[in-house]
Design an enzyme around this catalytic site. Structure first.
Site, PDB file in Angstrom:
ATOM      1  N   TYR A 180       0.848  -1.195   0.000  1.00 23.97           N
ATOM      2  CA  TYR A 180       0.000   0.000   0.000  1.00 23.97           C
ATOM      3  C   TYR A 180       0.879   1.238   0.000  1.00 23.97           C
ATOM      4  CZ  TYR A 180       1.109   0.550   4.982  1.00 23.97           C
ATOM      5  OH  TYR A 180       1.776   0.725   6.180  1.00 23.97           O
ATOM      6  N   CYS A 181       0.306   2.351  -0.454  1.00 27.43           N
ATOM      7  CA  CYS A 181       0.967   3.647  -0.382  1.00 27.43           C
ATOM      8  C   CYS A 181      -0.123   4.711  -0.241  1.00 27.43           C
ATOM      9  CB  CYS A 181       1.858   3.889  -1.601  1.00 27.43           C
ATOM     10  SG  CYS A 181       0.992   3.797  -3.186  1.00 27.43           S
ATOM     11  N   THR A 182       0.196   5.967  -0.452  1.00 29.86           N
ATOM     12  CA  THR A 182      -0.764   7.035  -0.176  1.00 29.86           C
ATOM     13  C   THR A 182      -1.966   7.007  -1.117  1.00 29.86           C
ATOM     14  OG1 THR A 182       1.088   8.417   0.556  1.00 29.86           O
ATOM     15  CG2 THR A 182      -1.031   9.515   0.173  1.00 29.86           C
ATOM     16  N   GLY A 184      -1.782   5.055  -4.327  1.00 27.36           N
ATOM     17  CA  GLY A 184      -1.741   3.884  -5.190  1.00 27.36           C
ATOM     18  C   GLY A 184      -0.638   3.868  -6.228  1.00 27.36           C
ATOM     19  N   ILE A 209      -4.126   4.539   0.714  1.00 29.93           N
ATOM     20  CA  ILE A 209      -4.663   4.910   2.021  1.00 29.93           C
ATOM     21  C   ILE A 209      -5.793   5.928   1.862  1.00 29.93           C
ATOM     22  CG2 ILE A 209      -4.105   5.915   4.272  1.00 29.93           C
ATOM     23  CD1 ILE A 209      -1.151   5.083   3.680  1.00 29.93           C
TER      24      ILE A 209
END
Length: 314
Positions: A180-182, A184, A209
């Protein structure tokens, strides 16, 4: 204007864009004429940006971007804001949307990468004890908030991820791996890097997220702390339930805190976690050396820094 008359857009799309330099020039002019502020990267592989403006401005901007058939289906993640979350408008042509600097890069997110999971699917898989969860962001982002039990990457910049993954991939090859990241975009190639290193069962949180925090089925559950964002808000809430906690600590006094400031030494300018009391006591300097630096920009009379440089990590 009311507190909800501004919006922040977060978006990206991987698409072949051979005219990226001309596109960036025209894009910048349109954004300036419209009155938007933000940071946009245009590369031969597509578009990545975050901008702020009034509701009317961002609606016009989304229509403008989608009027190009290459971006007709681009997804915009939308946050409400009290005002602009950027000071200026930048549109920069660059070789990559994310600075991976992979030698002989043949990872194409349009055809090679991990399986996308909706927030509820991701939430369900998070609770599988045999699942590995890898945070696809940098250490300072992880520090202030992350999914519970996620692996903290030993990196300061995205360009360090390929080597870090190569060194650790063997232990994940027989595991189910979530990333996951901020928003995508980093996971689009991160999952490809994992697969290139023999990790086949790889998934990514669709929309990152940002989308997870807004999903009514999960309400940000199992995310501890706040999400770091690359604008003047610095951090935003994720967990919308009673489980919400503060996990970071002030670097000076150790108090629970999720507030980032820039060091008042412009040569350093490091962002670090600092409570309001310690910001005043230490004049926003992260070390004694920074406090005593001749260029320190703390204004004792006003009790604040004279100026703050934009923080633009890669």
């Amino acid at each position: 204007m009311s507190s909800h008359d501004y919006r922040v857009l977060l978006y990206y799309k991987y698409v072949d864009l051979p005219d990226f330099e001309e596109y960036a020039e025209d894009h910048l002019q349109f954004c300036k004429d419209l009155g938007l502020k933000g940071r946009i990267i245009v590369a031969p592989e597509g578009l990545n940006g975050t901008v702020s403006g009034t509701v009317e401005q961002v609606e016009q901007y989304m229509d403008y971007v989608r009027s190009d058939k290459r971006f007709a289906d681009i997804e915009f993640k939308i946050d409400e804001a009290e005002g602009h979350t950027f000071k200026k408008m930048h549109v920069r042509p660059k070789p990559e949307l994310v600075t991976w600097r992979i030698e002989n890069d043949d990872i194409d997110p349009k055809s090679f990468g991990g399986q996308h999971l909706k927030p509820k699917e991701f939430y369900d898989m998070l609770q599988d004890e045999d699942t590995i969860v890898i945070d696809g962001r940098n250490e300072y982002e992880y520090r202030v908030g992350h999914f519970r039990d996620a692996i903290r990457p030993e990196v300061e910049h995205s360009r360090e991820f390929p080597e870090w993954i190569a060194e650790n991939a063997d232990q994940w090859k027989d595991k189910k791996v979530l990333t996951y990241c901020t928003g995508g975009i980093r996971c689009e190639k991160l999952t490809g890097i994992l697969k290139k290193n023999g990790v086949d069962d790889v998934y990514q949180l669709e929309g990152g997220i940002n989308s997870y925090s807004k999903d009514p089925d999960v309400q940000g559950r199992l995310f501890d702390g706040k999400c770091y964002v690359f604008d003047e808000r610095v951090t935003v809430p994720v967990n919308q339930t009673e489980e919400d906690v503060v996990i970071a600590q002030c670097e000076h006094c150790g108090k629970s805190e999720d507030r980032y400031i820039n060091c008042s030494n412009p040569v350093c300018n490091r962002q670090y976690v600092c409570c309001e009391d310690c910001e005043q006591e230490h004049h926003a300097a992260c070390t004694t050396e920074c406090l005593e630096h001749p260029e320190n920009r703390w204004d004792a009379e006003r009790g604040k820094q004279i100026d703050k440089y934009d923080h633009m990590p890669s």
